[in-house]
Motif scaffolding. Structure first.
Motif, short mmCIF file in Angstrom:
data_model
loop_
_atom_site.label_atom_id
_atom_site.label_comp_id
_atom_site.label_asym_id
_atom_site.label_seq_id
_atom_site.Cartn_x
_atom_site.Cartn_y
_atom_site.Cartn_z
N GLY A 53 -33.39 18.01 -24.54
CA GLY A 53 -32.54 19.06 -25.07
C GLY A 53 -32.85 20.39 -24.42
N VAL A 54 -31.79 21.19 -24.23
CA VAL A 54 -31.91 22.53 -23.68
C VAL A 54 -31.18 23.49 -24.61
CG1 VAL A 54 -31.39 24.04 -21.72
CG2 VAL A 54 -31.99 21.64 -21.32
N ALA A 55 -31.86 24.56 -24.99
CA ALA A 55 -31.25 25.56 -25.85
C ALA A 55 -31.66 26.95 -25.39
CB ALA A 55 -31.67 25.36 -27.30
N ILE A 56 -30.80 27.91 -25.65
CA ILE A 56 -31.15 29.31 -25.47
C ILE A 56 -31.41 29.84 -26.87
CG2 ILE A 56 -30.35 31.60 -24.78
CD1 ILE A 56 -28.62 30.19 -22.66
N GLU A 57 -32.57 30.44 -27.06
CA GLU A 57 -32.93 31.00 -28.36
C GLU A 57 -33.13 32.49 -28.24
OE1 GLU A 57 -35.66 29.24 -31.12
OE2 GLU A 57 -35.55 27.31 -30.08
N GLU A 58 -32.87 33.17 -29.35
CA GLU A 58 -33.11 34.60 -29.42
C GLU A 58 -33.92 34.88 -30.67
OE1 GLU A 58 -30.21 37.74 -28.03
OE2 GLU A 58 -30.12 37.96 -30.23
N LEU A 59 -35.07 35.49 -30.47
CA LEU A 59 -36.01 35.79 -31.54
C LEU A 59 -35.98 37.29 -31.81
CD1 LEU A 59 -38.13 34.17 -33.17
CD2 LEU A 59 -39.77 34.69 -31.36
N ALA A 60 -35.59 37.66 -33.03
CA ALA A 60 -35.50 39.07 -33.40
C ALA A 60 -36.90 39.65 -33.59
CB ALA A 60 -34.68 39.22 -34.68
N PRO A 61 -37.03 40.96 -33.49
CA PRO A 61 -38.33 41.59 -33.74
C PRO A 61 -38.89 41.18 -35.10
CG PRO A 61 -36.80 43.19 -32.82
CD PRO A 61 -35.99 41.95 -33.12
N GLY A 62 -40.20 40.87 -35.11
CA GLY A 62 -40.87 40.49 -36.34
C GLY A 62 -40.73 39.03 -36.74
N GLN A 63 -39.97 38.24 -35.99
CA GLN A 63 -39.74 36.85 -36.35
C GLN A 63 -40.65 35.89 -35.57
OE1 GLN A 63 -37.03 35.70 -38.77
NE2 GLN A 63 -37.97 37.68 -39.21
#
Length: 180
Positions: A53-63
């Motif tokens: 599997g391939v995914a693009i993830e975005e992690l918000a500040p503090g997460q």
């Protein structure tokens, strides 16, 4: 052929897609864990019938990306595209930024996760296997996930192999034969 058959049929030609065309999905648990992601493989394959599997993830500040964990059967890779994050890897914390890459081989007994300690989002690609018999160990909470039975176990409840088994008799102090 039904659409379900087409999803797992290796003869179906999979055409390129634009990552930006895949909708974002959001997951979170409490105020600590959460991200949004575009699961590229599911968008192309149409479901869960894939090996990698391939995914693009975005992690918000503090997460934090996930509970700290390691895999016994699956390999996982992360490539930071934008921003910065702190990688927890075993007992170490390592700063990662755009262009940095890390691989977590199967059976590497060092829990890993990303924490965004910056003031801007961190975007990354995650690549991982999807094995039906995966076993995953969560290092902070002392749990084990066994995917094939869809259960999470408390690692502190380890038992002896023979606990609960009716063995037929108590073997006594020694079960080996004695010589005269």
């Amino acid at each position: 052929m039904s659409s379900n058959d087409e999803k797992s049929d290796p003869q179906v030609i999979r055409k390129p897609i634009a990552a930006e065309s895949v909708p974002w999905h959001v997951w979170s648990k409490g105020s600590r864990f959460g991200s949004r992601y575009r699961h590229l493989t599911k968008a192309v394959m149409g479901g869960d019938a894939y090996h990698v599997g391939v995914a693009i993830e975005e992690l918000a500040p503090g997460q934090q990306s996930s509970p700290a964990h390691y895999h016994l059967l699956e390999e996982e890779h992360i490539l930071i595209l934008e921003g910065r994050a702190t990688l927890r890897l075993g007992d170490e914390t390592l700063e990662m930024s755009a262009g940095d890459y890390v691989c977590f081989p199967a059976r590497q007994k060092a829990g890993h996760c990303l924490i965004n300690t910056s003031d801007a989002p961190c975007r990354f690609v995650v690549i991982g296997e999807q094995k039906p018999d995966e076993v995953c160990v969560y290092t902070d909470s002392n749990k084990i996930l066994v995917r094939s039975v869809d259960a999470v176990y408390d690692k502190s409840q380890v038992r002896d192999y023979w606990d609960g088994e009716a063995t037929g008799a108590d073997p006594g102090p020694s079960s080996s034969s004695s010589s005269s």
